[in-house]
Design an enzyme around this catalytic site. Structure first.
Site, mmCIF file in Angstrom:
data_model
loop_
_atom_site.group_PDB
_atom_site.id
_atom_site.type_symbol
_atom_site.label_atom_id
_atom_site.label_comp_id
_atom_site.label_asym_id
_atom_site.label_seq_id
_atom_site.Cartn_x
_atom_site.Cartn_y
_atom_site.Cartn_z
ATOM 1 N N LEU A 33 -4.240 12.302 -0.537
ATOM 2 C CA LEU A 33 -5.654 11.828 -1.485
ATOM 3 C C LEU A 33 -6.238 12.345 -2.161
ATOM 4 O O LEU A 33 -5.551 13.648 -2.447
ATOM 5 C CB LEU A 33 -6.859 12.133 0.119
ATOM 6 C CG LEU A 33 -6.428 12.160 1.490
ATOM 7 C CD1 LEU A 33 -7.396 12.817 2.041
ATOM 8 C CD2 LEU A 33 -6.466 10.542 1.538
ATOM 9 N N GLY A 36 -10.558 10.014 -5.356
ATOM 10 C CA GLY A 36 -10.832 8.113 -5.093
ATOM 11 C C GLY A 36 -11.211 8.320 -3.772
ATOM 12 O O GLY A 36 -12.061 7.702 -3.282
ATOM 13 N N HIS A 37 -10.310 8.573 -3.048
ATOM 14 C CA HIS A 37 -10.550 8.675 -1.384
ATOM 15 C C HIS A 37 -11.701 9.486 -1.387
ATOM 16 O O HIS A 37 -12.288 9.182 -0.343
ATOM 17 C CB HIS A 37 -9.614 9.161 -1.140
ATOM 18 C CG HIS A 37 -8.184 8.335 -0.760
ATOM 19 N ND1 HIS A 37 -7.374 9.045 -1.193
ATOM 20 C CD2 HIS A 37 -7.824 7.443 -0.706
ATOM 21 C CE1 HIS A 37 -6.070 7.426 -2.151
ATOM 22 N NE2 HIS A 37 -6.342 7.021 -1.040
ATOM 23 N N GLY A 147 -11.905 1.094 -1.922
ATOM 24 C CA GLY A 147 -11.903 1.247 -3.841
ATOM 25 C C GLY A 147 -11.362 0.207 -4.237
ATOM 26 O O GLY A 147 -11.099 -0.830 -3.660
ATOM 27 N N ASP A 150 -7.640 -1.189 -6.273
ATOM 28 C CA ASP A 150 -7.020 -2.459 -5.738
ATOM 29 C C ASP A 150 -7.227 -3.433 -4.883
ATOM 30 O O ASP A 150 -8.389 -3.801 -4.685
ATOM 31 C CB ASP A 150 -5.992 -1.923 -4.594
ATOM 32 C CG ASP A 150 -5.459 -0.689 -4.554
ATOM 33 O OD1 ASP A 150 -4.498 -0.791 -5.673
ATOM 34 O OD2 ASP A 150 -5.348 0.630 -4.593
ATOM 35 N N SER A 185 -5.185 7.607 -8.591
ATOM 36 C CA SER A 185 -4.202 7.120 -7.703
ATOM 37 C C SER A 185 -3.674 8.209 -7.246
ATOM 38 O O SER A 185 -3.071 8.649 -8.089
ATOM 39 C CB SER A 185 -3.218 5.695 -8.323
ATOM 40 O OG SER A 185 -2.374 5.403 -7.543
ATOM 41 N N SER A 186 -2.820 7.989 -6.527
ATOM 42 C CA SER A 186 -1.547 8.919 -5.441
ATOM 43 C C SER A 186 -0.461 8.919 -6.122
ATOM 44 O O SER A 186 0.119 10.030 -6.277
ATOM 45 C CB SER A 186 -1.023 8.533 -3.763
ATOM 46 O OG SER A 186 -2.875 7.816 -3.164
ATOM 47 N N ARG A 187 -0.123 7.461 -6.849
ATOM 48 C CA ARG A 187 1.404 7.755 -7.731
ATOM 49 C C ARG A 187 0.845 8.237 -9.066
ATOM 50 O O ARG A 187 2.378 8.777 -9.307
ATOM 51 C CB ARG A 187 1.339 6.364 -7.979
ATOM 52 C CG ARG A 187 1.672 5.121 -6.882
ATOM 53 C CD ARG A 187 2.115 4.299 -6.463
ATOM 54 N NE ARG A 187 2.823 3.667 -5.689
ATOM 55 C CZ ARG A 187 2.666 3.125 -4.801
ATOM 56 N NH1 ARG A 187 1.560 1.947 -5.137
ATOM 57 N NH2 ARG A 187 3.561 2.662 -3.290
HETATM 58 O O1 PAF Z 1 -4.989 1.519 -0.437
HETATM 59 C C1 PAF Z 1 -4.320 1.041 0.885
HETATM 60 O O2 PAF Z 1 -4.264 3.262 0.688
HETATM 61 C C2 PAF Z 1 -3.462 0.891 1.744
HETATM 62 O O3 PAF Z 1 -3.272 0.164 1.630
HETATM 63 C C3 PAF Z 1 -4.041 0.730 3.107
HETATM 64 C C4 PAF Z 1 -5.941 -0.050 3.153
HETATM 65 C C5 PAF Z 1 -4.527 1.978 4.072
HETATM 66 C C6 PAF Z 1 -3.679 0.021 3.849
HETATM 67 O O4 PAF Z 1 -2.797 0.569 3.840
#
Ligand code: PAF
Length: 280
Positions: A33, A36-37, A147, A150, A185-187
């Site tokens: 996380l 953004g989360h 969010g 995506d 982004s987590s990445r």
């Molecule tokens: O956006 C994400 O983190 C994933 O695609 C989700 C919506 C949790 C579904 O696994």
């Protein structure tokens, strides 16, 4: 904050909330996380009386070419962040609780799943739609926060919930950006220092292209200029495209009448960066 790791525990917890008259908002995540989360949790809290977050790295949404074991995981850090954000409930199912042996049902959302990430990651949106439908039904949430980062996923999930009459409101939440414009982004944690310094150029190139398009320049020429600038800066772009915001149909030759979005995906080193902005 209650942490549920099996379905009976989740059902008891959500029934208790329902019996107390509390409407639940869900924040579906795959963990790792970031701010953004936490913004999704804040938006969920404003929209309902209690907030549940799910943490589940969903095997079904990784394409055959993608290495799920590389997906970042930080259970203790994630739980601490959710607790600090005021989350009431965390749903952390093991894989066999989500996909028991013999599970045979998947959800394909035609239309918004086609093209863009759907082409780059075959099967990805089937996995997203299937897991989200399960999370919606398991939690009985009244609202789910997603969010805008995506964008295509947001359209797929909105369409799926509408088509299946799942009584849930999909709440879009604006992309949270670093101060230099990079979408969180987590990445991003996999970017080297040099790549991290270059990464905001993606958003900057998109902003320039959007401004040109709005000023009346040709969509194709504006996108071409942006793509060659990105290549020059070391990106390997997959696509940049102006699309209708809801259907994701491309608007190559003409600007649309309704809401438009500029989508882009580009690889920088080992990281695939994804971004989108509203145009107009
Ligand atoms: O956006 C994400 O983190 C994933 O695609 C989700 C919506 C949790 C579904 O696994």
């Amino acid at each position: 904050m209650l942490v549920c790791r099996d379905l009976p525990a989740l059902r008891t917890a959500t029934a208790t909330l329902r019996d107390a008259g509390r409407r639940l908002a869900l924040v579906p995540t795959m963990g790792a996380l970031h701010a953004g989360h936490i913004e999704l949790v804040a938006a969920a809290r404003r929209a309902a009386d209690a907030v549940a977050a799910s943490i589940f790295v969903n095997p079904l949404q990784f394409a055959a070419t993608e290495d799920m074991s590389r997906y970042p995981r930080d259970e203790d850090g994630d739980l601490a962040k959710l607790r600090a954000a005021g989350c009431d409930l965390v749903w952390m199912p093991p894989v066999d609780a989500m996909y028991p042996p013999g599970a045979a049902t998947v959800i394909d959302v035609a239309g918004p799943s086609a093209g863009w990430e759907g082409d780059a990651r075959p099967g990805h949106f089937r996995g997203v739609a299937t897991v989200c439908a399960k999370l919606f039904l398991q939690t009985g949430a009244a609202v789910a926060a997603f969010g805008e980062k995506d964008w295509q996923q947001l359209q797929v999930v909105t369409r799926m919930a509408r088509d299946l009459d799942i009584p849930i409101r999909i709440l879009p939440v604006q992309t949270v950006r670093e101060a230099d414009g990079l979408a969180m982004s987590s990445r991003n944690r996999f970017l080297t220092d040099a790549e991290r310094a270059t990464a905001p150029r993606l958003h900057a190139a998109m902003m320039r292209a959007a401004a040109e398009i709005l000023a009346g320049a040709s969509v194709a020429a504006s996108v071409d200029t942006a793509l060659s600038g990105l290549r020059g800066a070391g990106f390997a772009p997959d696509y940049m495209a102006l699309v209708e915001a809801e259907t994701l149909r491309p608007l190559d030759a003409r600007r649309g009448d309704g809401p438009m979005r500029l989508l882009a995906a580009a690889r920088l080193g080992s990281v695939r960066l994804l971004d989108n902005i509203a145009v107009g």
